[in-house]
Design a protein around this motif. Structure first.
Motif, PDB file in Angstrom:
ATOM      1  N   ALA A  53       6.690  -8.058   4.251  1.00 48.88           N
ATOM      2  CA  ALA A  53       6.293  -9.278   3.537  1.00 48.88           C
ATOM      3  C   ALA A  53       4.858  -9.176   3.026  1.00 48.88           C
ATOM      4  CB  ALA A  53       6.448 -10.493   4.452  1.00 48.88           C
ATOM      5  N   MET A  54       3.959  -8.628   3.851  1.00 46.54           N
ATOM      6  CA  MET A  54       2.568  -8.485   3.433  1.00 46.54           C
ATOM      7  C   MET A  54       2.429  -7.462   2.304  1.00 46.54           C
ATOM      8  SD  MET A  54       0.312  -8.867   6.931  1.00 46.54           S
ATOM      9  CE  MET A  54       1.154  -7.646   7.913  1.00 46.54           C
ATOM     10  N   VAL A  55       3.175  -6.356   2.395  1.00 44.22           N
ATOM     11  CA  VAL A  55       3.133  -5.333   1.345  1.00 44.22           C
ATOM     12  C   VAL A  55       3.654  -5.902   0.037  1.00 44.22           C
ATOM     13  CG1 VAL A  55       4.275  -3.198   0.603  1.00 44.22           C
ATOM     14  CG2 VAL A  55       3.191  -3.311   2.831  1.00 44.22           C
ATOM     15  N   LYS A  56       4.673  -6.743   0.104  1.00 42.69           N
ATOM     16  CA  LYS A  56       5.222  -7.362  -1.101  1.00 42.69           C
ATOM     17  C   LYS A  56       4.154  -8.198  -1.811  1.00 42.69           C
ATOM     18  CE  LYS A  56       9.089 -10.204  -2.646  1.00 42.69           C
ATOM     19  NZ  LYS A  56      10.271 -10.958  -2.227  1.00 42.69           N
ATOM     20  N   GLY A  61       0.164  -8.079  -6.585  1.00 40.39           N
ATOM     21  CA  GLY A  61      -1.153  -8.201  -7.200  1.00 40.39           C
ATOM     22  C   GLY A  61      -1.636  -6.924  -7.859  1.00 40.39           C
ATOM     23  N   LYS A  62      -1.058  -5.779  -7.518  1.00 43.16           N
ATOM     24  CA  LYS A  62      -1.487  -4.492  -8.063  1.00 43.16           C
ATOM     25  C   LYS A  62      -0.858  -4.188  -9.420  1.00 43.16           C
ATOM     26  CE  LYS A  62      -3.958  -2.655  -4.719  1.00 43.16           C
ATOM     27  NZ  LYS A  62      -5.250  -2.085  -4.871  1.00 43.16           N
ATOM     28  N   GLY A  63       0.196  -4.841  -9.767  1.00 38.21           N
ATOM     29  CA  GLY A  63       0.892  -4.528 -11.012  1.00 38.21           C
ATOM     30  C   GLY A  63       2.095  -3.644 -10.737  1.00 38.21           C
ATOM     31  N   ARG A  65       3.045  -0.768 -12.239  1.00 38.93           N
ATOM     32  CA  ARG A  65       2.919   0.679 -12.391  1.00 38.93           C
ATOM     33  C   ARG A  65       2.165   1.341 -11.247  1.00 38.93           C
ATOM     34  NH1 ARG A  65       2.099   2.206 -18.633  1.00 38.93           N
ATOM     35  NH2 ARG A  65       4.078   1.361 -19.328  1.00 38.93           N
ATOM     36  N   GLN A  66       1.206   0.672 -10.662  1.00 38.60           N
ATOM     37  CA  GLN A  66       0.364   1.295  -9.658  1.00 38.60           C
ATOM     38  C   GLN A  66       1.088   1.383  -8.317  1.00 38.60           C
ATOM     39  OE1 GLN A  66      -3.436  -0.530  -9.202  1.00 38.60           O
ATOM     40  NE2 GLN A  66      -4.235   1.123  -7.961  1.00 38.60           N
ATOM     41  N   ARG A  67       1.156   2.585  -7.788  1.00 41.65           N
ATOM     42  CA  ARG A  67       1.793   2.842  -6.503  1.00 41.65           C
ATOM     43  C   ARG A  67       0.750   2.656  -5.409  1.00 41.65           C
ATOM     44  NH1 ARG A  67       6.703   4.863  -5.636  1.00 41.65           N
ATOM     45  NH2 ARG A  67       7.062   5.862  -3.653  1.00 41.65           N
ATOM     46  N   ILE A  68       1.135   2.078  -4.271  1.00 38.87           N
ATOM     47  CA  ILE A  68       0.207   1.914  -3.156  1.00 38.87           C
ATOM     48  C   ILE A  68       0.705   2.734  -1.972  1.00 38.87           C
ATOM     49  CG2 ILE A  68      -0.543  -0.367  -3.910  1.00 38.87           C
ATOM     50  CD1 ILE A  68       1.174  -1.583  -1.715  1.00 38.87           C
ATOM     51  N   THR A  69      -0.178   2.976  -1.018  1.00 38.68           N
ATOM     52  CA  THR A  69       0.190   3.703   0.198  1.00 38.68           C
ATOM     53  C   THR A  69       0.034   2.774   1.390  1.00 38.68           C
ATOM     54  OG1 THR A  69      -2.042   4.549   0.522  1.00 38.68           O
ATOM     55  CG2 THR A  69      -0.525   5.933  -0.736  1.00 38.68           C
ATOM     56  N   LEU A  70       0.764   3.068   2.444  1.00 37.98           N
ATOM     57  CA  LEU A  70       0.709   2.262   3.657  1.00 37.98           C
ATOM     58  C   LEU A  70       0.650   3.195   4.856  1.00 37.98           C
ATOM     59  CD1 LEU A  70       1.012  -0.586   5.019  1.00 37.98           C
ATOM     60  CD2 LEU A  70       3.420  -0.025   5.229  1.00 37.98           C
ATOM     61  N   GLY A  71      -0.432   3.120   5.604  1.00 35.52           N
ATOM     62  CA  GLY A  71      -0.551   3.874   6.845  1.00 35.52           C
ATOM     63  C   GLY A  71      -0.110   2.998   8.004  1.00 35.52           C
ATOM     64  N   ALA A  72       0.640   3.583   8.938  1.00 39.10           N
ATOM     65  CA  ALA A  72       1.148   2.796  10.062  1.00 39.10           C
ATOM     66  C   ALA A  72       1.387   3.696  11.266  1.00 39.10           C
ATOM     67  CB  ALA A  72       2.441   2.094   9.665  1.00 39.10           C
ATOM     68  N   ALA A  84      12.941   0.594   2.769  1.00 39.12           N
ATOM     69  CA  ALA A  84      12.463  -0.632   2.121  1.00 39.12           C
ATOM     70  C   ALA A  84      11.147  -0.386   1.389  1.00 39.12           C
ATOM     71  CB  ALA A  84      12.303  -1.743   3.152  1.00 39.12           C
ATOM     72  N   LEU A  85      10.277   0.457   1.961  1.00 38.71           N
ATOM     73  CA  LEU A  85       9.017   0.780   1.292  1.00 38.71           C
ATOM     74  C   LEU A  85       9.266   1.548   0.003  1.00 38.71           C
ATOM     75  CD1 LEU A  85       6.607   1.831   4.182  1.00 38.71           C
ATOM     76  CD2 LEU A  85       6.659  -0.319   2.921  1.00 38.71           C
ATOM     77  N   GLN A  86      10.171   2.498   0.034  1.00 39.39           N
ATOM     78  CA  GLN A  86      10.473   3.272  -1.165  1.00 39.39           C
ATOM     79  C   GLN A  86      11.021   2.378  -2.263  1.00 39.39           C
ATOM     80  OE1 GLN A  86      13.029   6.385   0.255  1.00 39.39           O
ATOM     81  NE2 GLN A  86      11.299   7.677   0.873  1.00 39.39           N
ATOM     82  N   GLY A  87      11.810   1.379  -1.909  1.00 41.74           N
ATOM     83  CA  GLY A  87      12.320   0.430  -2.891  1.00 41.74           C
ATOM     84  C   GLY A  87      11.228  -0.414  -3.518  1.00 41.74           C
ATOM     85  N   ARG A  88      10.100  -0.551  -2.837  1.00 43.68           N
ATOM     86  CA  ARG A  88       8.970  -1.337  -3.347  1.00 43.68           C
ATOM     87  C   ARG A  88       7.888  -0.458  -3.967  1.00 43.68           C
ATOM     88  NH1 ARG A  88      10.309  -4.620   1.391  1.00 43.68           N
ATOM     89  NH2 ARG A  88      10.793  -6.695   0.622  1.00 43.68           N
ATOM     90  N   LYS A  89       8.162   0.821  -4.148  1.00 41.78           N
ATOM     91  CA  LYS A  89       7.213   1.791  -4.702  1.00 41.78           C
ATOM     92  C   LYS A  89       5.951   1.882  -3.852  1.00 41.78           C
ATOM     93  CE  LYS A  89       8.909   1.618  -9.384  1.00 41.78           C
ATOM     94  NZ  LYS A  89       8.596   1.495 -10.794  1.00 41.78           N
TER      95      LYS A  89
END
Length: 175
Positions: A53-56, A61-63, A65-72, A84-89
């Motif tokens: 939910a937070m990543v969504k 807000g990033k647009g 086209r821009q891909r983001i990364t998530l460390g966990a 689910a992350l791959q589906g959200r780019k």
């Protein structure tokens, strides 16, 4: 003990179950600031659901086209979460869960890149945030009844951490 929204949760196999809320936070890697924080009733999947939910919110807000990364950490190394992350780019930089009970859901396409290794070093800084919140922010145990009130308290303590962190960043930067 009287909060009807808190859930019984066991932090480890060597501990008894107590009433808890889960307070996950999303940290930005460059300055180690909290960009999103929430509180949910504890269960086995609450952290992963809150992270999605937070990543969504952040990705919106990033647009597009821009891909983001998530460390966990290892708790997030599941097929469902990574899919689910791959589906959200979102590129997952998740610590691999290489225990004897389960194998990692992460594949070599992500872990072979240098960015993944750097992200794994930096992601540990989120623990500094929780350490500050528990010691300086006096957020060791819940102070309010109800997830909404506890969520406001958690967000307030996270904002206080950001203010202190920004002050320290400004002091360290050359004038």
């Amino acid at each position: 003990m009287t909060d009807p929204e808190a859930k019984l949760y066991r932090k480890s196999s060597h501990q008894g179950a107590d009433l808890y809320y889960i307070g996950p936070a999303l940290m930005e890697n460059c300055k180690a600031l909290v960009i999103e924080a929430t509180v949910t009733p504890a269960n086995g999947t609450a952290e992963r659901e809150a992270a999605l939910a937070m990543v969504k919110k952040v990705a919106r807000g990033k647009g597009k086209r821009q891909r983001i990364t998530l460390g966990a950490d290892k708790n997030y190394d599941t097929q469902e979460f990574l899919g689910a992350l791959q589906g959200r780019k979102v590129t997952p930089h998740v610590a691999q869960n290489n225990t004897s009970r389960a194998s990692s859901a992460m594949d070599g396409r992500t872990t072979r890149h240098e960015g993944s290794k750097v992200s794994q070093r930096i992601r540990k800084r989120v623990e500094e945030i929780f350490g500050w919140m528990k010691t300086v922010g006096n957020y060791r145990s819940p102070k309010y009844r109800g997830a909404d009130r506890e969520g406001w308290h958690f967000t307030l303590v996270a904002a206080a951490y950001n203010l202190v962190r920004m002050r320290n960043i400004l002091r360290a930067s050359p004038a």
